[in-house]
Design an enzyme around this catalytic site. Structure first.
Site, PDB file in Angstrom:
ATOM      1  N   ASP A   1       0.849  -1.176   0.000  1.00 50.33           N
ATOM      2  CA  ASP A   1       0.000   0.000   0.000  1.00 50.33           C
ATOM      3  C   ASP A   1       0.889   1.232   0.000  1.00 50.33           C
ATOM      4  O   ASP A   1       2.119   1.111   0.031  1.00 50.33           O
ATOM      5  CB  ASP A   1      -1.030   0.006   1.121  1.00 50.33           C
ATOM      6  CG  ASP A   1      -0.486  -0.450   2.443  1.00 50.33           C
ATOM      7  OD1 ASP A   1      -1.260  -0.930   3.250  1.00 50.33           O
ATOM      8  OD2 ASP A   1       0.736  -0.322   2.642  1.00 50.33           O
TER       9      ASP A   1
ATOM     10  N   ASP B   1      -7.892  -6.172   5.877  1.00 48.51           N
ATOM     11  CA  ASP B   1      -6.758  -6.690   5.100  1.00 48.51           C
ATOM     12  C   ASP B   1      -6.384  -8.105   5.524  1.00 48.51           C
ATOM     13  O   ASP B   1      -5.638  -8.781   4.831  1.00 48.51           O
ATOM     14  CB  ASP B   1      -5.517  -5.795   5.312  1.00 48.51           C
ATOM     15  CG  ASP B   1      -5.693  -4.435   4.669  1.00 48.51           C
ATOM     16  OD1 ASP B   1      -6.439  -4.356   3.684  1.00 48.51           O
ATOM     17  OD2 ASP B   1      -5.087  -3.466   5.152  1.00 48.51           O
TER      18      ASP B   1
END
Ligand code: ATP
Length: 924
Positions: free
Chosen positions: A352, A651
């Site tokens: 990310d 996640d």
């Protein structure tokens, strides 16, 4: 030392101020968590504003730290015993029994020594490996949020005591048993009950009817919070919690065998079987060649013992453990030994952006309002009431805690910290106390909606404040404030202007937030429906903030590219913003592509496969955390080895599914940390590349010592073959005990030292190793057995025959005790023995590199190896020159002239390998 069950304290506690366990137990047992709240507060001598620091410190002494301790004391005898019941140890024990009854007690004793030494060695190594992994917990300090002296503060979870007011929020792992006093939580109880459905727990009247674990207002240590926020009062800590009681204490860091260990285990077995077959076959051949039965049995046993690579597995475990320890020092805590080797074969990193590629230290630089724009980095004073209202609204719509003297960095979302700082700079500062007192409701930031809203009371009226991504806030608005402060409908002109501004900011890598608000009419209630609350808003403007790339990330990206690793960015941020950051750190140098979340949702699986199979590096923008799982699955289906970062609750599935799930130690949630295989203590992308490098190095080093250990088998076996094939005309060049001296005495330390070899130059300039590629492949066997082993065997046999020949021996001449040639024969076998040791030294230096020249890494760069070789030489000299050892090993002192024969062996063995490596380098 850990508070949470994912790692458990391994060392028995011996603190001087260790609480009296009985007293502590009494204190822990006596609370009934289901009594009415007032009574519970009384029992726990606490209140809604929490304990004082002093009282908490006192209770810590009484109750002990909030940790689960595991008694290790009694485990080791079983583990040590386990070493003797390994199949290979049993095989050797059989050999010892055979040797004893076959009339070779010295050999039997030597084999028992092999068994004992090996078991001890393996035991120590495995304990060390285990300790290395368990000690990692220290690198992951867990913190938790409590009220102490009425102030919210972060403390180490191990310092939590009964009576503390513990605040639990989404993503936290509950680290004590507690009763909810305010708010509600969605909990994952699976660690405790095995129930995979999330359960809701909220404040309410105590219900004595249900079981403890089902009570609607109790939460338990070991569960995780997947949603909501609540204040709770801690009732039990440490070993007194349900988790402690159920003794899920045996929970340990996973020690399942890694593919590498499995492969080596298989290879060890194959070699052991071959060794037994060769040994057994030697028996009739030896008798035929003139040995008596007793001698033939002892030689076949010697052959078996010499060739069974019993020390290999523990050495590999130790190399992996050393890798784990090294990684922890460099900022990456891995939870399984096997992760180290998987890291080495990583082909794709999905990362990310915020906080991993960037610093996560945001600063507002631009304000945009209809008809006005400010650059807050150059404008010293912004004298615009609309801009001030924009800043004040954005700052009021936060939950972060601004920096204080005690906590200079502040706590909470860095985006919000930047907004609080902006308000301060524009002299409309929002104090957290005032903000929280006015708060009537919060609609938390949602990773799918990408916005959050608050309902606050402001001078007697209720105000809804919303901030978030422009495309999700805009549909909630139907007007804007024009430059004169009047309400204007949101027409196409303004929409176009907004889009242009957004793209302009994004092209500079700025993160853009839209801010909107609505005042409720008098008498209206606090809205409970999010959709209804977030409608009819007035757009106040945009704020844009910089979050610069971290230092070192660009270099790490370049290193990853050189290592043949592709990097995709998966972010919740706006595509062009993420793409610009990606460009700044060097991503997509061979092609970059942006795939937005809605586009991704429309893609079929095969279309996604096609995109991923292309050479581009992709920025997946505005994607939901769930999409990470889809991308991860698609990549793995293509045979990629995927490292995936993540920090939120959602996640977790992707982190679990990736080959290496990577969570953030600082900013991530406990849930993500729990699901991950590796936790970055510095949250830095560059550390992932460091970890890949370490993984490759460990794998390469395992190959090095496997090569080294395999290579010496050939010069040990060939003398026996020559004796047998010559029908005894050439006397046995090596005694059984000499073989054992090599196996036990001279081989081990240099093998261990090869496991500590620094990375070979160019290791990170090669493409990743295919996942299926084994550690022991044909190239390694050819190099070990044919090249290094073959050259050694020729040299050693040459030295042996030359020594005999110089003494006047001819094939078939007797060399037994009492014959004139006996002394020369003893010297010749000594030359074989010392020759093998000399060749081992050459092999060790050759094995240090796989492709590069030894000169590029330097002759003296592995100190452990130099010490290992020094030991090897002293040991060999002792065996050759001290009379008692001469008697045992059947050696005789050799003259300097004879030693001169074997002196060049190391250089020849290494030199031939160096030449072959040189030729291979030229061939590519
Ligand atoms: N605290 C917040 N309040 C309101 N909106 C926010 C907040 N934080 C982020 N956003 C908005 O949501 C978008 C996505 O944020 P999110 O935190 O999901 O992504 P990110 O942190 O940039 O992504 P990643 O860490 O995955 O790279 C941001 O671009 C911003 O517009």
């Amino acid at each position: 030392m850990v508070v949470f069950p994912h790692a458990v304290e391994a060392v028995p506690r011996v603190d001087v101020d260790q609480p009296d366990p009985d007293r502590a137990a009494d204190a822990g047992e006596s609370v009934d968590e289901r009594r009415p709240l007032v009574d519970l507060f009384g029992d726990l001598r606490t209140s809604r504003s929490g304990l004082s620091e002093r009282e908490a410190a006192r209770r810590l002494v009484v109750y002990g730290p909030n940790t689960l301790s595991r008694r290790t004391g009694r485990r080791w005898p079983r583990e040590l015993l386990g070493q003797f019941t390994q199949p290979l140890a049993i095989l050797l024990a059989l050999a010892a029994v055979l040797a004893w009854f076959g009339g070779s007690p010295a050999l039997a004793v030597a084999v028992v020594a092999v068994i004992l030494l090996n078991a001890g060695f393996a035991f120590v190594q495995e304990m060390q490996a285990e300790r290395a992994v368990e000690a990692l917990a220290a690198f992951l300090p867990s913190t938790t949020s409590v009220l102490r002296d009425g102030v919210r503060s972060e403390i180490a979870a191990r310092d939590l005591v009964p009576g503390d007011i513990l605040i639990i929020a989404e993503g936290d792992r509950v680290c004590a048993d507690a009763r909810i006093i305010d708010g509600s939580l969605v909990l994952d109880l699976s660690a405790l009950t095995g129930e995979s459905m999330p359960a809701t727990r909220s404040a309410g009247p105590a219900d004595a009817g249900t079981s403890l674990l089902e009570a609607p207002d109790l939460v338990f240590c070991g569960t995780t919070c997947t949603g909501g926020e609540a204040s709770t009062v801690v009732t039990r800590t440490g070993m007194h919690t349900e988790l402690g009681r159920i003794a899920a204490l045996s929970q340990r860091v996973s020690t399942e065998r890694s593919p590498l260990e499995q492969q080596v285990r298989r290879a060890t077995w194959i070699i052991a079987v071959v060794a037994v077959i060769v040994g057994v076959l030697f028996l009739p051949v030896g008798v035929w060649a003139g040995l008596g039965w007793a001698a033939a049995i002892s030689f076949s046993i010697g052959l078996i013992v010499a060739n069974v690579p019993e020390g290999l597995l523990p050495t590999i475990t130790l190399a992996l453990a050393a890798g784990v320890r090294d990684l922890a020092r460099r900022g990456a805590v891995v939870k399984r030994l096997s992760a180290v080797e998987t890291l080495g074969s990583t082909t794709v990193i999905c990362t990310d952006k915020t906080g991993t590629l960037t610093e996560n230290r945001m600063r507002v630089t631009q304000l945009w309002l209809p008809g006005a724009e400010y650059d807050t980095t150059t404008t010293t004073t912004v004298d615009d009431t609309r801009a001030k209202a924009l800043a004040a609204t954005a700052a009021a719509c936060t939950t972060a805690q601004p920096p204080t003297e005690a906590q200079t960095a502040g706590s909470g979302d860095p985006t919000e910290l930047a907004l609080l700082r902006l308000a301060e700079e524009l002299h409309v500062a929002v104090t957290p106390a005032g903000r929280d007192a006015a708060r009537r409701a919060v609609f938390h930031f949602d990773a799918h909606l990408k916005r959050m809203s608050t309902v606050d009371e402001d001078a007697g009226t209720l105000v809804i404040r919303t901030k978030g991504a422009l495309e999700t806030v805009l549909p909630c608005c139907d007007q804007v404030l024009d430059p004169q402060g009047r309400l204007q409908p949101l027409d196409d002109g303004i929409r176009l202007d907004l889009q242009h501004t957004l793209d302009r900011y994004a092209a500079r890598g700025l993160r853009v937030l839209a801010v909107a608000a609505r005042t409720l009419d008098h008498g209206q209630h606090v809205p409970t429906d999010r959709q209804q609350a977030e409608s009819g808003l007035t757009l106040l403007g945009l704020v844009a903030m910089v979050d610069p790339p971290r230092a070192g990330v660009a270099a790490a990206v370049a290193a990853a590219h050189r290592a043949g690793i592709r990097i995709h960015v998966i972010t919740g941020d706006y595509g062009p913003t993420a793409a610009e950051i990606a460009r700044q750190v060097g991503l997509g140098h061979e092609g970059r592509r942006i795939v937005a979340g809605d586009e991704l949702d429309r893609l079929t699986d095969s279309e996604l496969d096609t995109i991923l199979a292309g050479g581009d590096e992709i920025v997946f923008a505005r994607v939901s955390p769930e999409a990470k799982l889809r991308i991860c699955e698609a990549l793995r289906a293509q045979g990629e080895t995927v490292a995936m970062t993540g920090d939120g609750v959602n996640d977790a599935p992707a982190l679990r599914h990736a080959d290496i799930g990577v969570a953030m130690g600082r900013s991530g949630t406990d849930v993500a940390r729990e699901a991950a295989t590796m936790v970055l203590t510095d949250d830095n992308f560059a550390t992932i590349v460091v970890a890949v490098d370490a993984g490759r190095r460990v794998f390469a080093n395992v190959r090095k010592f496997v090569l080294y250990i395999f290579a010496h088998a050939v010069p040990e076996v060939v003398p026996f073959l020559i004796f047998a094939l010559s029908g005894g005309a050439i006397p046995l060049p090596l005694t059984v005990l000499q073989i054992l001296a090599i196996d036990l005495g001279t081989e081990t330390l240099p093998a261990l030292a090869l496991g500590r070899e620094p990375a070979e130059p160019g290791l990170m300039d090669r493409p990743p190793r295919p996942r299926a590629a084994g550690v022991i492949d044909r190239a390694l066997l050819v190099r070990a057995w044919l090249l290094l082993g073959g050259v050694s065997a020729v040299l050693v046999m040459g030295g042996y025959l030359f020594t005999l020949w110089r003494a006047g021996w001819h094939p078939g001449d007797p060399t037994g005790a009492g014959t004139p040639l006996h002394h020369a024969y003893l010297q010749a076998t000594t030359i074989t023995f010392a020759g093998i040791v000399a060749c081992q030294i050459g092999t060790a230096f050759a094995a240090r590199t796989d492709r590069a020249s030894l000169f590029t890494i330097g002759l003296f760069t592995n100190r452990f190896l130099l010490w290992g070789i020094a030991f090897e030489l002293v040991f060999t000299a002792a065996v050759i020159y001290t009379p008692p050892l001469q008697d045992i090993f059947g050696t005789a002192a050799v003259s300097p002239a004879q030693l001169a024969i074997i002196a060049p062996f190391p250089v020849v063995v290494w030199g031939v390998d160096e030449l072959v490596r040189w030729a291979r380098r030229r061939a590519v």
